[in-house]
Design an enzyme around this catalytic site. Structure first.
Site, PDB file in Angstrom:
ATOM      1  NE  ARG A   1     -25.345 -34.116  10.336  1.00 34.08           N
ATOM      2  CZ  ARG A   1     -25.966 -34.056  11.685  1.00 34.08           C
ATOM      3  NH1 ARG A   1     -27.031 -35.148  11.408  1.00 34.08           N
ATOM      4  NH2 ARG A   1     -25.929 -33.366  12.522  1.00 34.08           N
TER       5      ARG A   1
ATOM      6  CG  ASP B   1     -34.049 -38.666   9.609  1.00 33.70           C
ATOM      7  OD1 ASP B   1     -35.327 -38.307   9.422  1.00 33.70           O
ATOM      8  OD2 ASP B   1     -33.545 -38.175  10.374  1.00 33.70           O
TER       9      ASP B   1
ATOM     10  CD  GLU C   1     -30.775 -32.453   6.390  1.00 33.89           C
ATOM     11  OE1 GLU C   1     -30.598 -33.527   5.852  1.00 33.89           O
ATOM     12  OE2 GLU C   1     -30.786 -32.205   7.391  1.00 33.89           O
TER      13      GLU C   1
ATOM     14  CG  HIS D   1     -32.210 -34.140  10.118  1.00 29.49           C
ATOM     15  ND1 HIS D   1     -30.945 -33.576   9.459  1.00 29.49           N
ATOM     16  CD2 HIS D   1     -31.762 -34.652  11.311  1.00 29.49           C
ATOM     17  CE1 HIS D   1     -30.018 -33.913  10.052  1.00 29.49           C
ATOM     18  NE2 HIS D   1     -30.498 -34.456  11.359  1.00 29.49           N
TER      19      HIS D   1
HETATM   20  P1  NAD Z   1     -20.462 -41.404  17.035  1.00 29.71           P
HETATM   21  O1  NAD Z   1     -19.362 -40.274  16.944  1.00 29.71           O
HETATM   22  O2  NAD Z   1     -20.871 -41.692  18.406  1.00 29.71           O
HETATM   23  O3  NAD Z   1     -20.125 -42.606  16.284  1.00 29.71           O
HETATM   24  C1  NAD Z   1     -19.800 -42.530  14.786  1.00 29.71           C
HETATM   25  C2  NAD Z   1     -18.987 -43.521  14.600  1.00 29.71           C
HETATM   26  O4  NAD Z   1     -18.455 -43.637  13.270  1.00 29.71           O
HETATM   27  C3  NAD Z   1     -17.569 -43.525  15.336  1.00 29.71           C
HETATM   28  O5  NAD Z   1     -17.404 -45.108  16.031  1.00 29.71           O
HETATM   29  C4  NAD Z   1     -16.698 -43.408  14.574  1.00 29.71           C
HETATM   30  O6  NAD Z   1     -15.227 -44.108  14.652  1.00 29.71           O
HETATM   31  C5  NAD Z   1     -16.975 -43.640  13.142  1.00 29.71           C
HETATM   32  N1  NAD Z   1     -16.449 -43.373  12.013  1.00 29.71           N
HETATM   33  C6  NAD Z   1     -15.634 -42.092  11.840  1.00 29.71           C
HETATM   34  N2  NAD Z   1     -15.227 -42.144  10.687  1.00 29.71           N
HETATM   35  C7  NAD Z   1     -15.718 -43.250   9.881  1.00 29.71           C
HETATM   36  C8  NAD Z   1     -15.346 -43.838   8.586  1.00 29.71           C
HETATM   37  N3  NAD Z   1     -14.681 -43.120   7.899  1.00 29.71           N
HETATM   38  N4  NAD Z   1     -15.854 -45.121   8.310  1.00 29.71           N
HETATM   39  C9  NAD Z   1     -16.753 -45.664   9.277  1.00 29.71           C
HETATM   40  N5  NAD Z   1     -16.878 -45.198  10.400  1.00 29.71           N
HETATM   41  C10 NAD Z   1     -16.466 -44.237  10.952  1.00 29.71           C
HETATM   42  O7  NAD Z   1     -21.940 -40.618  16.346  1.00 29.71           O
HETATM   43  P2  NAD Z   1     -23.282 -40.807  16.504  1.00 29.71           P
HETATM   44  O8  NAD Z   1     -23.891 -39.963  17.648  1.00 29.71           O
HETATM   45  O9  NAD Z   1     -23.395 -42.342  16.544  1.00 29.71           O
HETATM   46  O10 NAD Z   1     -23.765 -40.091  15.086  1.00 29.71           O
HETATM   47  C11 NAD Z   1     -23.759 -41.015  13.873  1.00 29.71           C
HETATM   48  C12 NAD Z   1     -24.316 -40.067  12.819  1.00 29.71           C
HETATM   49  O11 NAD Z   1     -25.753 -39.728  13.224  1.00 29.71           O
HETATM   50  C13 NAD Z   1     -23.456 -38.863  12.707  1.00 29.71           C
HETATM   51  O12 NAD Z   1     -23.474 -38.471  11.404  1.00 29.71           O
HETATM   52  C14 NAD Z   1     -24.451 -37.627  13.258  1.00 29.71           C
HETATM   53  O13 NAD Z   1     -24.485 -36.544  12.886  1.00 29.71           O
HETATM   54  C15 NAD Z   1     -25.778 -38.528  12.874  1.00 29.71           C
HETATM   55  N6  NAD Z   1     -27.043 -37.910  13.680  1.00 29.71           N
HETATM   56  C16 NAD Z   1     -28.149 -37.846  13.003  1.00 29.71           C
HETATM   57  C17 NAD Z   1     -29.379 -37.494  13.555  1.00 29.71           C
HETATM   58  C18 NAD Z   1     -30.844 -37.565  12.865  1.00 29.71           C
HETATM   59  O14 NAD Z   1     -31.708 -37.053  13.484  1.00 29.71           O
HETATM   60  N7  NAD Z   1     -30.896 -37.957  11.747  1.00 29.71           N
HETATM   61  C19 NAD Z   1     -29.252 -37.286  15.007  1.00 29.71           C
HETATM   62  C20 NAD Z   1     -27.965 -37.579  15.611  1.00 29.71           C
HETATM   63  C21 NAD Z   1     -26.834 -37.741  14.923  1.00 29.71           C
END
Ligand code: NAD
Length: 328
Positions: free
Chosen positions: A234, A258, A263, A295
């Site tokens: 994000r 991305d 955005e 994105h």
């Molecule tokens: P997820 O919840 O499976 O994994 C996130 C991980 O981050 C978890 O293991 C959590 O414990 C950890 N976390 C939480 N707070 C933290 C911190 N302060 N420091 C370090 N680690 C921390 O989520 P995901 O599905 O793997 O998604 C990850 C990111 O990707 C999210 O921000 C999501 O919004 C983003 N995302 C982006 C796109 C895109 O198209 N660009 C698509 C899907 C998800």
């Protein structure tokens, strides 16, 4: 039930019609959900939103007042929804937690490779019949240290892919899950160790009060000079102005984004005939070592189909008052 889908895009229409259309009466609107457009949801039971919709407490209040009972976001991230306000209003909310972690992880690695091997510059040169290799030198991924911040669904797939390249993987997560060690060779460590030792840092943590602007002037100064920073998570995780200063000084050697903190009014739309008003992204776009995609990391056929299917399942659960495993 009657469902309104906000901020609809051409790439998702067919999948949403196929899956949501089975059990529900759906209406697509181009408009993003906001205080000005919430009224459009009058007469509907559920609203389906996306990442650039504003689902603030005021908007949720309006939705509740006009009869919306359920809200489903067709995204994994839910930082655009005021969950506390939804809870207080008794609105049930669900997301799509895991539609394709492969799509996003693969895109993060694509950004790394395209930046490293200067593929876009090489392509532009060729279009001008310039076949020179000067200025196109990259580095072997093999043996490089990659720091992964946030090792959930996407972070762990990223780790697996990079293990295949022969990278050394350092991981940081507030809830480290050692089971990843069974799949590939990684070390869980501290954030500072990641900043100090990584050649590439890739962000996969959610946006919340702890992670907002985690990539800032102070932490960038701890990184190796010339580090590659990748953000497919994000935009708010990165202080863009601090990153621009670090690119100008050479502290950051490559930047792949991305996502971008501002955005919402830009990405997913064609602004080719507008005058760009955002001076920060305009500056970013001038650097030869910066690569920005709007994105699109999630944008694979598989992910789009899974998003639509799970969105439909979430609505089905809500309608039949079943336990919804994706309820937030
Ligand atoms: P997820 O919840 O499976 O994994 C996130 C991980 O981050 C978890 O293991 C959590 O414990 C950890 N976390 C939480 N707070 C933290 C911190 N302060 N420091 C370090 N680690 C921390 O989520 P995901 O599905 O793997 O998604 C990850 C990111 O990707 C999210 O921000 C999501 O919004 C983003 N995302 C982006 C796109 C895109 O198209 N660009 C698509 C899907 C998800």
């Amino acid at each position: 039930m009657k469902v309104i889908v906000f901020d609809i895009h051409g790439f998702e229409c067919d999948s949403l019609k196929k899956h949501l259309g089975k059990n529900h009466d759906i209406t697509f609107v181009d408009a993003k959900l906001s205080e000005h457009t919430a009224e459009l949801a009058k007469g509907f039971d559920a609203a389906v939103v996306f990442i650039h919709d504003t689902v603030s407490s005021a908007v949720l209040g309006s939705l509740k007042q006009i009869g919306i009972r359920f809200l489903v976001t067709r995204s994994a991230g839910f930082n655009h929804i005021d969950l506390e306000a939804a809870k207080q209003l008794g609105l049930r909310v669900a997301n799509v937690p895991k539609y394709s972690p492969y799509a996003v992880a693969e895109h993060a690695v694509a950004l790394m490779l395209v930046l490293n091997r200067k593929i876009i510059r090489a392509h532009h040169r060729l279009m001008d019949l310039n076949f020179s290799l000067n200025g196109l030198v990259g580095f072997d991924m093999h043996g490089k240290t990659v720091g992964i911040i946030g090792v959930g669904n996407i972070g762990r797939i990223t780790a697996r892919i990079l293990c295949g390249f022969g990278c050394k993987i350092l991981c940081y997560d507030i809830k480290p899950d050692d089971s990843l060690k069974k799949e590939c060779s990684v070390n869980f460590t501290t954030l500072d160790e990641i900043y100090h030792n990584s050649d590439i840092i890739t962000l996969h943590a959610p946006l919340n009060s702890q992670t907002r602007y985690m990539i800032n002037k102070e932490n960038i100064s701890k990184m190796k000079k010339g580090v590659m920073l990748i953000n497919t998570s994000r935009g708010g995780l990165v202080n863009t102005r601090d990153v621009i200063a670090a690119i100008k000084s050479g502290q950051i050697g490559y930047l792949g984004l991305d996502v971008y903190e501002e955005e919402n009014d830009l990405f997913f739309e064609d602004h080719s005939e507008d005058i760009l008003q955002d001076d920060v992204i305009a500056r970013l776009m001038t650097f030869p070592n910066v690569l920005i995609t709007s994105h699109q990391a999630f944008l694979t056929m598989e992910a789009i189909d899974n998003i639509a299917r799970t969105t439909a399942e979430n609505l089905d659960c809500f309608e039949t008052d079943k336990k919804c495993e994706n309820a937030l």
